[in-house]
Write a protein that holds these residues in place. Sequence first.
Motif, PDB file in Angstrom:
ATOM      1  N   MET A 276      66.472   5.582  80.358  1.00 40.14           N
ATOM      2  CA  MET A 276      67.576   4.811  80.943  1.00 40.14           C
ATOM      3  C   MET A 276      68.900   5.387  80.461  1.00 40.14           C
ATOM      4  SD  MET A 276      68.325   0.709  80.630  1.00 40.14           S
ATOM      5  CE  MET A 276      69.773   0.002  81.401  1.00 40.14           C
ATOM      6  N   PRO A 277      69.854   5.590  81.353  1.00 38.42           N
ATOM      7  CA  PRO A 277      71.127   6.189  80.931  1.00 38.42           C
ATOM      8  C   PRO A 277      71.930   5.249  80.051  1.00 38.42           C
ATOM      9  CG  PRO A 277      71.243   5.448  83.212  1.00 38.42           C
ATOM     10  CD  PRO A 277      69.806   5.323  82.809  1.00 38.42           C
ATOM     11  N   ASN A 278      72.815   5.833  79.263  1.00 38.93           N
ATOM     12  CA  ASN A 278      73.732   5.068  78.432  1.00 38.93           C
ATOM     13  C   ASN A 278      74.850   4.549  79.320  1.00 38.93           C
ATOM     14  OD1 ASN A 278      75.576   4.123  76.574  1.00 38.93           O
ATOM     15  ND2 ASN A 278      76.194   6.164  75.888  1.00 38.93           N
ATOM     16  N   LEU A 279      74.773   3.277  79.697  1.00 37.90           N
ATOM     17  CA  LEU A 279      75.719   2.739  80.665  1.00 37.90           C
ATOM     18  C   LEU A 279      77.129   2.610  80.091  1.00 37.90           C
ATOM     19  CD1 LEU A 279      73.474  -0.022  82.302  1.00 37.90           C
ATOM     20  CD2 LEU A 279      73.911   2.294  83.103  1.00 37.90           C
ATOM     21  N   SER A 280      77.243   2.413  78.785  1.00 38.05           N
ATOM     22  CA  SER A 280      78.569   2.255  78.188  1.00 38.05           C
ATOM     23  C   SER A 280      79.308   3.591  78.109  1.00 38.05           C
ATOM     24  CB  SER A 280      78.450   1.661  76.785  1.00 38.05           C
ATOM     25  OG  SER A 280      77.895   2.612  75.887  1.00 38.05           O
ATOM     26  N   GLY A 281      78.569   4.666  77.915  1.00 41.86           N
ATOM     27  CA  GLY A 281      79.192   5.971  77.758  1.00 41.86           C
ATOM     28  C   GLY A 281      79.906   6.145  76.436  1.00 41.86           C
ATOM     29  N   ILE A 282      79.727   5.209  75.508  1.00 37.68           N
ATOM     30  CA  ILE A 282      80.428   5.273  74.228  1.00 37.68           C
ATOM     31  C   ILE A 282      79.706   6.244  73.296  1.00 37.68           C
ATOM     32  CG2 ILE A 282      80.951   3.961  72.122  1.00 37.68           C
ATOM     33  CD1 ILE A 282      81.518   1.555  73.889  1.00 37.68           C
ATOM     34  N   VAL A 283      80.487   7.132  72.658  1.00 34.28           N
ATOM     35  CA  VAL A 283      79.965   8.013  71.624  1.00 34.28           C
ATOM     36  C   VAL A 283      80.608   7.612  70.300  1.00 34.28           C
ATOM     37  CG1 VAL A 283      79.558   9.913  73.230  1.00 34.28           C
ATOM     38  CG2 VAL A 283      81.741   9.771  72.031  1.00 34.28           C
ATOM     39  N   VAL A 284      80.061   8.103  69.188  1.00 30.10           N
ATOM     40  CA  VAL A 284      80.571   7.680  67.885  1.00 30.10           C
ATOM     41  C   VAL A 284      82.053   7.999  67.720  1.00 30.10           C
ATOM     42  CG1 VAL A 284      78.387   7.655  66.625  1.00 30.10           C
ATOM     43  CG2 VAL A 284      79.630   9.808  66.896  1.00 30.10           C
ATOM     44  N   ALA A 285      82.513   9.093  68.305  1.00 26.07           N
ATOM     45  CA  ALA A 285      83.923   9.458  68.177  1.00 26.07           C
ATOM     46  C   ALA A 285      84.838   8.489  68.918  1.00 26.07           C
ATOM     47  CB  ALA A 285      84.151  10.882  68.682  1.00 26.07           C
ATOM     48  N   ASP A 286      84.280   7.706  69.838  1.00 24.74           N
ATOM     49  CA  ASP A 286      85.104   6.705  70.516  1.00 24.74           C
ATOM     50  C   ASP A 286      85.564   5.620  69.548  1.00 24.74           C
ATOM     51  OD1 ASP A 286      85.149   7.830  73.057  1.00 24.74           O
ATOM     52  OD2 ASP A 286      83.238   6.930  73.611  1.00 24.74           O
ATOM     53  N   TRP A 287      84.910   5.508  68.391  1.00 28.29           N
ATOM     54  CA  TRP A 287      85.390   4.563  67.381  1.00 28.29           C
ATOM     55  C   TRP A 287      86.781   4.977  66.886  1.00 28.29           C
ATOM     56  CZ3 TRP A 287      79.957   4.783  64.761  1.00 28.29           C
ATOM     57  CH2 TRP A 287      79.078   3.934  65.447  1.00 28.29           C
TER      58      TRP A 287
ATOM     59  N   VAL B 105      78.756  11.079  78.277  1.00 31.69           N
ATOM     60  CA  VAL B 105      77.662  11.610  77.459  1.00 31.69           C
ATOM     61  C   VAL B 105      76.581  10.548  77.335  1.00 31.69           C
ATOM     62  CG1 VAL B 105      77.022  12.535  75.205  1.00 31.69           C
ATOM     63  CG2 VAL B 105      79.270  13.062  76.176  1.00 31.69           C
ATOM     64  N   ASP B 106      75.345  10.922  77.634  1.00 28.39           N
ATOM     65  CA  ASP B 106      74.233   9.983  77.574  1.00 28.39           C
ATOM     66  C   ASP B 106      73.773   9.779  76.135  1.00 28.39           C
ATOM     67  OD1 ASP B 106      72.103   8.537  79.345  1.00 28.39           O
ATOM     68  OD2 ASP B 106      70.966   9.581  77.784  1.00 28.39           O
ATOM     69  N   ASP B 107      73.248   8.604  75.865  1.00 27.67           N
ATOM     70  CA  ASP B 107      72.784   8.263  74.517  1.00 27.67           C
ATOM     71  C   ASP B 107      71.765   9.252  73.962  1.00 27.67           C
ATOM     72  OD1 ASP B 107      74.260   6.137  73.713  1.00 27.67           O
ATOM     73  OD2 ASP B 107      72.652   4.662  73.764  1.00 27.67           O
ATOM     74  N   GLU B 108      70.922   9.817  74.813  1.00 29.79           N
ATOM     75  CA  GLU B 108      69.852  10.679  74.317  1.00 29.79           C
ATOM     76  C   GLU B 108      70.258  12.145  74.216  1.00 29.79           C
ATOM     77  OE1 GLU B 108      67.202   9.571  72.875  1.00 29.79           O
ATOM     78  OE2 GLU B 108      67.852   7.535  73.353  1.00 29.79           O
ATOM     79  N   GLU B 109      71.497  12.476  74.577  1.00 30.17           N
ATOM     80  CA  GLU B 109      71.966  13.838  74.336  1.00 30.17           C
ATOM     81  C   GLU B 109      72.139  14.048  72.839  1.00 30.17           C
ATOM     82  OE1 GLU B 109      74.936  15.550  77.041  1.00 30.17           O
ATOM     83  OE2 GLU B 109      74.835  13.658  78.153  1.00 30.17           O
ATOM     84  N   ILE B 110      72.055  15.300  72.411  1.00 35.42           N
ATOM     85  CA  ILE B 110      72.017  15.610  70.984  1.00 35.42           C
ATOM     86  C   ILE B 110      73.426  15.749  70.420  1.00 35.42           C
ATOM     87  CG2 ILE B 110      71.161  17.215  69.243  1.00 35.42           C
ATOM     88  CD1 ILE B 110      69.031  15.526  70.789  1.00 35.42           C
ATOM     89  N   LEU B 111      73.683  15.003  69.356  1.00 42.28           N
ATOM     90  CA  LEU B 111      74.965  15.042  68.665  1.00 42.28           C
ATOM     91  C   LEU B 111      74.946  16.056  67.528  1.00 42.28           C
ATOM     92  CD1 LEU B 111      77.791  13.908  67.936  1.00 42.28           C
ATOM     93  CD2 LEU B 111      76.608  12.159  66.586  1.00 42.28           C
ATOM     94  N   LEU B 112      73.871  16.054  66.741  1.00 47.31           N
ATOM     95  CA  LEU B 112      73.765  16.958  65.594  1.00 47.31           C
ATOM     96  C   LEU B 112      72.394  17.617  65.573  1.00 47.31           C
ATOM     97  CD1 LEU B 112      75.194  14.824  62.620  1.00 47.31           C
ATOM     98  CD2 LEU B 112      76.344  16.686  63.799  1.00 47.31           C
TER      99      LEU B 112
ATOM    100  N   SER C 175      70.302  12.328  68.080  1.00 44.81           N
ATOM    101  CA  SER C 175      70.973  11.949  69.323  1.00 44.81           C
ATOM    102  C   SER C 175      72.170  11.035  69.054  1.00 44.81           C
ATOM    103  CB  SER C 175      69.989  11.229  70.250  1.00 44.81           C
ATOM    104  OG  SER C 175      69.633   9.972  69.684  1.00 44.81           O
ATOM    105  N   HIS C 176      72.975  10.845  70.090  1.00 50.62           N
ATOM    106  CA  HIS C 176      74.064   9.872  70.003  1.00 50.62           C
ATOM    107  C   HIS C 176      73.499   8.481  69.731  1.00 50.62           C
ATOM    108  CE1 HIS C 176      77.555  12.334  71.310  1.00 50.62           C
ATOM    109  NE2 HIS C 176      76.599  13.091  71.816  1.00 50.62           N
ATOM    110  N   ARG C 177      72.411   8.154  70.389  1.00 50.25           N
ATOM    111  CA  ARG C 177      71.760   6.862  70.146  1.00 50.25           C
ATOM    112  C   ARG C 177      71.409   6.692  68.680  1.00 50.25           C
ATOM    113  NH1 ARG C 177      66.818   7.429  68.259  1.00 50.25           N
ATOM    114  NH2 ARG C 177      66.251   8.735  70.018  1.00 50.25           N
ATOM    115  N   MET C 178      70.807   7.705  68.079  1.00 50.87           N
ATOM    116  CA  MET C 178      70.407   7.640  66.674  1.00 50.87           C
ATOM    117  C   MET C 178      71.612   7.398  65.770  1.00 50.87           C
ATOM    118  SD  MET C 178      68.589  10.604  64.350  1.00 50.87           S
ATOM    119  CE  MET C 178      68.227  10.340  62.608  1.00 50.87           C
TER     120      MET C 178
END
Length: 514
Positions: free
Chosen positions: A1-12, A161-168, A185-188
């Motif tokens: 399921m896609p990340n509907l919010s589109g929020i990434v950690v840097a959005d903080w 950016v989707d939640d399951e895309e890789i951040l690190l 991932s961004h989700r993680m």
Amino acid sequence: MPNLSGIVVADWVTMGARQHPGRPCIVMGDGSSRSYAEIEERITRLGSAMTAHGVTRGARIALLATDSAEYLETMFVCAKLGAAAIPLNYRQTVPELAVLLDAGRATWLFVTRRYLDMAVALRDRVSTLETIVLIDGEADGVLGYEALVAEGSPEPWRIAVDDEEILLIAFTSGTTGNPKGVMQSHRMYKRKSVAGAVEYRVRQGAFRYSAAPLHHVGGSGMVFQGLSRGASTLILPQFGPEDVVEWLGKGLNSVFLVPTMISRILALPGIRDARFPALESIVYGAAPMPPSLLAAAMEVFDCDFYNGFGAGTEAGMQAVLGPEEHRRALAGETHLLQSIGKPGVGVDLRLVDDDWQDVEPGETGEIASRSEHVMSGYLDQPERTAQVFHEGWFRGGDLAHFDAEGYLYFDGRKDDMILRGGENIYPIEIEDVLSSHPSVREVAVVGIPDEHWGQIVRACLVPGEGYDEDALRSYCRERLAGYKVPAEFRVHAELPRNPNGKILKRRLRQEVTS
């Protein structure tokens, strides 16, 4: 399921720039700071410039540097661009780093001048590596960090950016030809950051510091926990006990330290008479806290203590021992200090045998957990990934048992990993180097207990012609990071083996510690 919010950690950072633009986001060791609004503009400009230079979604961006505001800004930009950051341990050698960059297929490398020669050597060795960015200045043949920031546009931009895309991509080994690249991932990162903020009771606007480097999960993880609560983060290039004490006196509210660091601080002259009224909590991990050290630390610091445990790179925080248990330990229930606590927020945890069946209370089993802050798998290694996952449960080789109250007690590793001062060391890396030396016939590397480091590296070997310990140590230093070089060498006529010819490391550990 896609990340509907589109929020990434840097959005903080973006949220902080709207809600409290003048609040310091990053405070540097010289006392200067950058507000949430300033960081937001700088990462907007940097991302714009990197895009103009050809960085696209899914790019791999490596970092080889000590901690700095620019290091964090680069991580934030990677998150917003949908690029994967590859933090590198600056204590590793060029051959070790080349293996990791090859495996990660990094195209850009951000580096400080201290490691610029290494970066240039890596560009010659790694086919995918095209661009070097010098964080702290200008030099021929590389891009300048501040020049990139200056050329970028301040106009806001956004990439979904989707939640399951890789951040690190966090690598857990170096010299072997098959390193483990943990895909986070961004989700993680979002879930484990928020869970950590809840578990460690991070309050809005706190002033925090982590002594773990940013290339380590204990460093970046603490930063993102704070960002989720609009906190300010102190960034020092490297840990120094005097520096930490100075900043404790300037109002730090929460710090992460490993027990050996706490011990070094308590050894400073006059520390027993110092007072730190702003300090609210100390989070520690990577090693047990001796009762005598805790008692001394609680007397001096007079704050809450937390022990965080987990397969941090792969599964985030799994268990926490909180302030209430530490106070119980100080009051006489010292056995609690041997515990790693109880499962953390949002963590479902079991102890299982080799067939994934639950073990009985009091029996040792392998920690298996499932949560929203577990890795996506090992980079390009589906078979290795399948070995550690089963129906959504992850197990990484940590052994433990439950007591009657439901507290977990760590019983060691299924494999032979050595944990020295918070750094994971895999014996096979050291064994490969030692066995390549002509004066070593056979070798087995084990970790042995050490009061300061938790464990140190000892090489047990059968020598050949021309064996010289000093020469062998120098040979290792040329090929391994300093913390991996054996602290001790022990010569054997032969190494103990089982009937199948496998070296019995358990017997070696018993022999060297008896």
